[in-house]
Design a protein around this motif. Sequence first.
Motif, PDB file in Angstrom:
ATOM      1  N   GLU A 237       7.138 -10.515  -9.683  1.00  0.00           N
ATOM      2  CA  GLU A 237       6.282  -9.455  -9.183  1.00  0.00           C
ATOM      3  C   GLU A 237       5.963  -8.477 -10.316  1.00  0.00           C
ATOM      4  O   GLU A 237       6.824  -8.147 -11.125  1.00  0.00           O
ATOM      5  N   ARG A 238       4.733  -8.010 -10.371  1.00  0.00           N
ATOM      6  CA  ARG A 238       4.324  -7.049 -11.385  1.00  0.00           C
ATOM      7  C   ARG A 238       4.737  -5.654 -10.936  1.00  0.00           C
ATOM      8  O   ARG A 238       4.499  -5.267  -9.796  1.00  0.00           O
ATOM      9  N   ARG A 239       5.358  -4.905 -11.852  1.00  0.00           N
ATOM     10  CA  ARG A 239       5.738  -3.555 -11.481  1.00  0.00           C
ATOM     11  C   ARG A 239       5.659  -2.614 -12.678  1.00  0.00           C
ATOM     12  O   ARG A 239       5.774  -3.036 -13.823  1.00  0.00           O
ATOM     13  N   ALA A 240       5.452  -1.338 -12.381  1.00  0.00           N
ATOM     14  CA  ALA A 240       5.370  -0.315 -13.416  1.00  0.00           C
ATOM     15  C   ALA A 240       6.612   0.562 -13.342  1.00  0.00           C
ATOM     16  O   ALA A 240       7.052   0.942 -12.254  1.00  0.00           O
ATOM     17  N   VAL A 241       7.178   0.866 -14.511  1.00  0.00           N
ATOM     18  CA  VAL A 241       8.394   1.679 -14.600  1.00  0.00           C
ATOM     19  C   VAL A 241       8.075   2.943 -15.386  1.00  0.00           C
ATOM     20  O   VAL A 241       7.619   2.864 -16.529  1.00  0.00           O
ATOM     21  N   PRO A 242       8.280   4.125 -14.815  1.00  0.00           N
ATOM     22  CA  PRO A 242       7.991   5.362 -15.556  1.00  0.00           C
ATOM     23  C   PRO A 242       8.986   5.597 -16.701  1.00  0.00           C
ATOM     24  O   PRO A 242      10.159   5.240 -16.588  1.00  0.00           O
TER      25      PRO A 242
END
Length: 276
Positions: A237-242
Amino acid sequence: MAVIQERKTAMGKVKYRALIRLKGYPPQSATFDRKSDAKNWAGKTEAAIKEGRHFKTVEAKKHTFGDMVDRYVKNEIPKRRTGQDKQKALVTWWKDQLGAYCLADVSPAMIAECRDRLLGEKTSRKTLRSPATVVRYLAALSHVYSTAVDEWGWLETSPISKVKRPTEARGRVRYLSDDERGKLLDACKTSGNPFLYTITVLAISTGMRHGEILSLTWDDVDLERRRIVLDKTKNDERRAVPIVGAAFDLLRDLSKVPRTDSRLLFSGTTKPVKPI
């Protein structure tokens, strides 16, 4: 439609050949001494073909357990981003136990026997293998079987689905205290690994997995938006991490001295194309 043909051998003995021709399927045939056996085989086989069971059964009788593992090691393991050697070792153990058997003959009872053998064996540390480790062995085999069933059509069902997995001990949730975290970071600063402090701060700040951090490239890092975008995660799954606080400051400083021989953030010193 099934056809029964009567034939005579060179010795004059009568044989009966059952021939099945169904549109959309290759012809199937078998020879018997008795006409009743030929009719019985033809009826069962024709029904199995229409239900989609026949050719999987044929494949299961054609290939050994070892053939299945070999194909998995050759074609599937190289697709993994991490853990290839570990996965290969796990499935190879199963091949050593059951490799000579025909796929059609490997039963849940045989797999359960191997499971119990794993639980009873001692490791190189002279301790019994933990249930959690045995679960990993079974999980590796389960993926081999699911690939053989779903993608190769070698089996109709997976026998491992009927094998009970050992109960794992409940793990404890453990967090570092402020004092422990400070000591850890101080030790990382004095390490001979130039990236260890940055990697540790990034792990604490983001909760990213070990493999995700080490495989990061500058294409994954968006300093302008203060985030890391992971296109290929463990769960696909594609995810963004701050990126916040000290982690952002460290990555910004690291970006000011980019390496020309690698796009990895934490590349090795002797082999830049691999993580440190």
